[in-house]
Enzyme design. Structure first.
Site, PDB file in Angstrom:
ATOM      1  N   LYS A  87      -2.910   5.701  -4.130  1.00 56.37           N
ATOM      2  CA  LYS A  87      -4.021   6.613  -3.858  1.00 56.37           C
ATOM      3  C   LYS A  87      -3.721   7.982  -4.478  1.00 56.37           C
ATOM      4  O   LYS A  87      -2.561   8.382  -4.569  1.00 56.37           O
ATOM      5  CB  LYS A  87      -4.222   6.788  -2.345  1.00 56.37           C
TER       6      LYS A  87
ATOM      7  N   TYR B   8       2.530  10.034  -0.349  1.00 56.94           N
ATOM      8  CA  TYR B   8       3.630   9.494   0.460  1.00 56.94           C
ATOM      9  C   TYR B   8       4.989   9.813  -0.150  1.00 56.94           C
ATOM     10  O   TYR B   8       6.013   9.721   0.528  1.00 56.94           O
ATOM     11  CB  TYR B   8       3.514   7.973   0.598  1.00 56.94           C
TER      12      TYR B   8
ATOM     13  N   ASP C 190       0.838  -1.194   0.000  1.00 57.15           N
ATOM     14  CA  ASP C 190       0.000   0.000   0.000  1.00 57.15           C
ATOM     15  C   ASP C 190       0.874   1.246   0.000  1.00 57.15           C
ATOM     16  O   ASP C 190       1.702   1.440   0.889  1.00 57.15           O
ATOM     17  CB  ASP C 190      -0.893  -0.007   1.244  1.00 57.15           C
TER      18      ASP C 190
ATOM     19  N   HIS D 112      -7.905   9.259  -2.050  1.00 55.31           N
ATOM     20  CA  HIS D 112      -7.236   9.219  -0.753  1.00 55.31           C
ATOM     21  C   HIS D 112      -8.112   9.816   0.355  1.00 55.31           C
ATOM     22  O   HIS D 112      -8.234   9.249   1.440  1.00 55.31           O
ATOM     23  CB  HIS D 112      -5.902   9.966  -0.839  1.00 55.31           C
TER      24      HIS D 112
END
Length: 274
Positions: A72, A47, A42, A105
């Site tokens: 996401k 990120y 994931d 997200h």
């Protein structure tokens, strides 16, 4: 490994999350996770670690078809063209031909969710995306999305001290995967007396009990993240014991009101259906 079957697809119920991992630390952590046996990864555009995740995938030598990879798209990029562009950037950064799952997200109520879901459908038609889903959607918004698109997943904060009964009911009814993030309450539960006592009966830690509780629920998967090699192995060591019905009920009966992920832009978790 335990698998959850969603839309006829078997998804490894235990995944490896990469939130707050970056650079070499991220690449090494993902490489180690894959060596341990994790096959569900994931990540997210926000990120800023997709390149490192992708490098670890390539260096692992594993067949792409053996992995379930999720990314996401952030809430600022939910208009159709933006969403498509961001997903294409994810694929480029990861160095893979398709994503198993891409998620919204966080919801953005200024963009109709139907527009974003149509973008997901377009990506699927092009073969760049196997499944589409959402994250941090309260029950009413998930039901709205389901009226327009076969949502595969809703990823939300869910752990032994935060209940998601309404979402779980919707997910079971509509064959939607509920993926639990922050499944250990960001470390809050590691000394919880009920979990420690249950773990002692199985030779397991409180954290392992908390993760196993999630995996024994229909349609539920989880993606714990750890920068510690020892903790990554501990989090994976869940498949040689099972919680009894009485132990499951004991955990079910704990207070379920400790939400930890609630940023200023979060939706109204109790919003009315519309």
């Amino acid at each position: 490994m335990i698998f959850q079957q969603i839309h006829g697809v078997e998804v490894p119920a235990l995944g490896f999350g990469t939130w707050q991992l970056s650079g070499t630390t991220c690449r090494d952590a993902v490489a180690d996770a894959l060596e341990i046996g994790y096959r569900h990864l994931d990540t997210a555009r926000m990120y800023q670690n997709e390149e490192e995740v992708g490098r670890a995938i390539r260096e692992s030598g594993l067949d792409r078809g053996d992995l379930f990879v999720t990314s996401k798209v952030w809430q600022d990029f939910l208009h159709r063209d933006d969403f498509i562009t961001e997903t294409e950037k994810s694929l480029s950064a990861l160095g893979i031909d398709y994503l198993d799952l891409v998620l919204i997200h966080w919801p953005n109520l200024e963009v109709d969710v139907e527009e974003t879901l149509d973008a997901m459908a377009s990506l699927q038609e092009r073969g760049l995306l196997r499944h589409g889903g959402v994250s941090n959607f309260p029950p009413a918004l998930l039901e709205r999305a389901l009226r327009h698109y076969p949502v595969f997943c809703n990823q939300v904060e869910y752990y032994v001290l935060l209940g998601q009964e309404k979402l779980r009911a919707i997910c079971e009814t509509h064959d939607v995967m509920l993926t639990a993030y922050c499944p250990l309450g960001q470390g809050e539960i590691i000394d919880h007396e009920v979990l420690v006592a249950i773990g002692a009966a199985h030779g397991k830690s409180a954290a392992q009990v908390a993760l196993r509780w999630l995996l024994q629920q229909p349609k539920v998967t989880t993606v714990p993240r750890s920068s510690s090699p020892q903790r990554r192995r501990e989090n994976f060591d869940l498949f040689d014991f099972e919680l009894s019905q009485a132990e499951m009920r004991q955990i079910d009966d704990l207070p379920k009101d400790r939400r930890r992920s609630n940023p200023p832009f979060a939706p109204d978790w109790e919003m009315a259906a519309g």
